[in-house]
Design an enzyme around this catalytic site. Structure first.
Site, PDB file in Angstrom:
ATOM      1  N   CYS A  85       0.854  -1.321  -0.063  1.00  0.00           N
ATOM      2  CA  CYS A  85      -0.054  -0.002   0.009  1.00  0.00           C
ATOM      3  C   CYS A  85       0.902   1.422  -0.060  1.00  0.00           C
ATOM      4  O   CYS A  85       1.768   1.306   0.952  1.00  0.00           O
ATOM      5  CB  CYS A  85      -1.005  -0.175   1.466  1.00  0.00           C
ATOM      6  SG  CYS A  85      -1.853   1.605   1.284  1.00  0.00           S
ATOM      7  N   TYR A 287     -22.052 -11.338  25.440  1.00  0.00           N
ATOM      8  CA  TYR A 287     -21.536 -10.341  24.281  1.00  0.00           C
ATOM      9  C   TYR A 287     -21.897 -10.924  22.790  1.00  0.00           C
ATOM     10  O   TYR A 287     -21.190 -11.304  21.985  1.00  0.00           O
ATOM     11  CB  TYR A 287     -20.047  -9.945  24.383  1.00  0.00           C
ATOM     12  CG  TYR A 287     -19.638  -9.750  25.467  1.00  0.00           C
ATOM     13  CD1 TYR A 287     -19.896  -8.360  26.034  1.00  0.00           C
ATOM     14  CD2 TYR A 287     -19.115 -10.497  26.506  1.00  0.00           C
ATOM     15  CE1 TYR A 287     -19.121  -8.016  27.315  1.00  0.00           C
ATOM     16  CE2 TYR A 287     -18.740 -10.263  27.828  1.00  0.00           C
ATOM     17  CZ  TYR A 287     -18.772  -9.136  28.019  1.00  0.00           C
ATOM     18  OH  TYR A 287     -18.463  -8.523  29.565  1.00  0.00           O
ATOM     19  N   GLU A 309     -26.741  -9.254  25.093  1.00  0.00           N
ATOM     20  CA  GLU A 309     -26.192  -8.268  24.061  1.00  0.00           C
ATOM     21  C   GLU A 309     -26.569  -6.946  24.711  1.00  0.00           C
ATOM     22  O   GLU A 309     -27.679  -6.943  24.809  1.00  0.00           O
ATOM     23  CB  GLU A 309     -26.524  -8.577  22.638  1.00  0.00           C
ATOM     24  CG  GLU A 309     -26.397  -7.535  21.773  1.00  0.00           C
ATOM     25  CD  GLU A 309     -24.859  -7.161  21.504  1.00  0.00           C
ATOM     26  OE1 GLU A 309     -23.852  -7.633  21.596  1.00  0.00           O
ATOM     27  OE2 GLU A 309     -24.755  -5.908  21.291  1.00  0.00           O
ATOM     28  N   CYS A 381     -10.548 -10.222  20.744  1.00  0.00           N
ATOM     29  CA  CYS A 381      -9.902  -9.442  19.654  1.00  0.00           C
ATOM     30  C   CYS A 381      -8.782  -8.734  20.086  1.00  0.00           C
ATOM     31  O   CYS A 381      -8.095  -8.241  19.709  1.00  0.00           O
ATOM     32  CB  CYS A 381     -10.975  -8.551  18.907  1.00  0.00           C
ATOM     33  SG  CYS A 381     -11.825  -7.639  19.945  1.00  0.00           S
TER      34      CYS A 381
END
Ligand SMILES: C[S@@+](CC[C@H](N)C(=O)[O-])C[C@H]1O[C@@H](n2cnc3c(N)ncnc32)[C@H](O)[C@@H]1O
Length: 429
Positions: A85, A287, A309, A381
């Protein structure tokens, strides 16, 4: 000023240049170097690789450490490649962290970071980490063209682009190389966006493309605008079709869905492999988003599965998408409040935890451990938050039994981990 390798760096200011030998990668998309020898000040260096001798430019000064960008490479690592990139360079787009690293070496880099976090924050021994083998695994599809959801910021001249590293400054671009090819075909970056703060685009696994424009609520427009601003549909439909876990999903374009097209299926497979759900087992999917893991687990157990959630769009998506799955209940709440206020109560056999980057946190971890499920699968994550929560689990008598890591975000520092946690202290009733 350009200084030699052994300076202590006490009188450096932003913009100064120093020559350094770069050390191991660390969480955050940089490598660690030291000024003035082994015990000198830490410098977090972007755009470099372990073992390289580089000249860095200081970008930030902090009490205990500095940040810098490698601007000249004197001795290059064999893993260095030309960034695909043109915007991935010091002072350029901050979206990617490791464009200059060969894809296989990107995974080695992330494996080293995960190992370091499991040891330092998670309290796991080197032997245990070896046994768990957190080697980061490749996803199908290659390192470019995977990003199915992208948010362009709009600058003061109404041009869309991506943000510089640790900055609100917009770098106008022609197209993002890691974005899905169907997003390259849109004219988002070829035009200006007067009155718009951000443009979001989605290319779903079901073949849909949607573009949304967001405008922040101006103070005098607060009656008309929602608290977080207004969204206008520019192209496509407000909901996109995703295909995962052997099902079709209708997901609002602005609600959570796994970004890499192969991530949802990869993570569902990992969750099922590690959790090994048995018929009749009761599950909490905490979640839960649109209910991706709940659907897969409930198909195995045929028993009560509770999704928790907090986002209203996520709750609505889960209720619609799981309406045909017997035994599924969707609780609209924050996980810690749902546990503390006993909106969900045991007995429970299986727990899936898939929190945002901040992690589940000690209160949620302790409440989950106290519920005494047979097994917990933690999908993360952020490996640092996962490692901290693993330590809290360990304090409650739980251990990591199995571990997997996936390169769901090639070219960036990010990595997805899945950990199976178990305890020997479950009371059999
Ligand atoms: C990483 S996503 C996982 C979603 C889902 N498991 C999936 O893979 O599609 C985290 C989800 O947690 C939700 N969330 C964030 N904070 C929460 C909280 N405190 N309580 C409940 N849900 C929360 C977000 O809206 C998002 O849907």
């Amino acid at each position: 000023m350009t200084a030699a390798v052994d300076v202590a760096g006490d009188d450096l200011v932003e913009g100064d240049r120093v020559e350094l030998v770069v050390g191991a990668p660390a969480h955050g998309g940089h490598c660690v170097a030291r000024l003035g020898g082994e015990y000198g000040r830490v410098v977090f260096v972007r755009h470099a690789l372990p073992g390289e001798r580089v000249t860095v430019e200081i970008t930030e000064l902090h009490r205990g450490y500095l940040r810098a960008d490698a601007v000249e490479v004197h001795e290059a690592s064999p893993d260095r490649v030309a960034a695909p990139c043109p915007y991935a360079h010091p002072g350029g787009c901050g979206g990617c962290d490791v464009q200059h690293v060969a894809p296989r070496a990107q995974r080695d880099w992330k494996t080293a970071v995960v190992r370091d976090l499991l040891a330092r924050l998670g309290g796991l021994s080197g032997e245990r980490i070896d046994a768990l083998d957190p080697t980061v695994r490749e996803l199908p599809g290659g390192p470019l063209g995977w990003r199915s959801r992208i948010r362009y910021a709009v600058d003061a001249a109404d041009r869309p682009g991506l943000l510089k590293h640790r900055s609100h400054e917009v770098v106008p671009i022609d197209f993002c190389r890691i974005a899905h090819p169907r997003l390259h075909e849109l004219d988002i970056t070829a035009r200006t966006w007067p009155g718009v703060d951000a443009v979001e685009a989605v290319a779903s696994t079901g073949g849909d493309v949607t573009v949304l424009a967001r405008r922040s609520a101006a103070p005098d427009e607060s009656v008309l605008a929602e608290a977080d601003g207004e969204t206008s549909l520019i192209a496509g439909s407000p909901e996109v079709r995703e295909v995962a876990a052997g099902r079709e999903w209708q997901v609002p374009a602005d609600s959570f869905w796994q970004i890499h097209p192969a991530a949802a299926d990869t993570l569902v497979t990992a969750v099922l492999d590690l959790l090994d759900p048995q018929p009749g087992e009761i599950c909490w999917d905490l979640y839960g988003g649109a209910g991706l893991f709940a659907a897969a687990v409930a198909a195995r157990t045929g028993a009560r599965t509770t999704v928790v959630e907090s986002s209203p769009v996520g709750v609505a998506a889960a209720r619609r998408n799981l309406a045909d799955v017997p035994g599924v209940e969707v609780v609209a709440a924050k996980v810690d409040a749902a546990l503390a206020r006993r909106r969900i109560t045991g007995p429970v056999d299986l727990v899936v935890l898939d929190p945002p980057r901040s992690g589940a946190g000690a209160r949620v971890v302790r409440a989950v451990a106290a519920a005494q499920p047979r097994a917990v699968v933690y999908v993360a994550c952020d490996p640092a938050a996962l490692a901290r929560d693993i330590k809290t689990f360990a304090g409650a008598g739980w251990r990591v039994e199995s571990f997997r890591a996936y390169d769901c975000f090639p070219m960036t520092q990010h990595v997805e981990c899945v950990a199976l946690l178990v305890t020997d202290d479950v009371t059999v009733t």
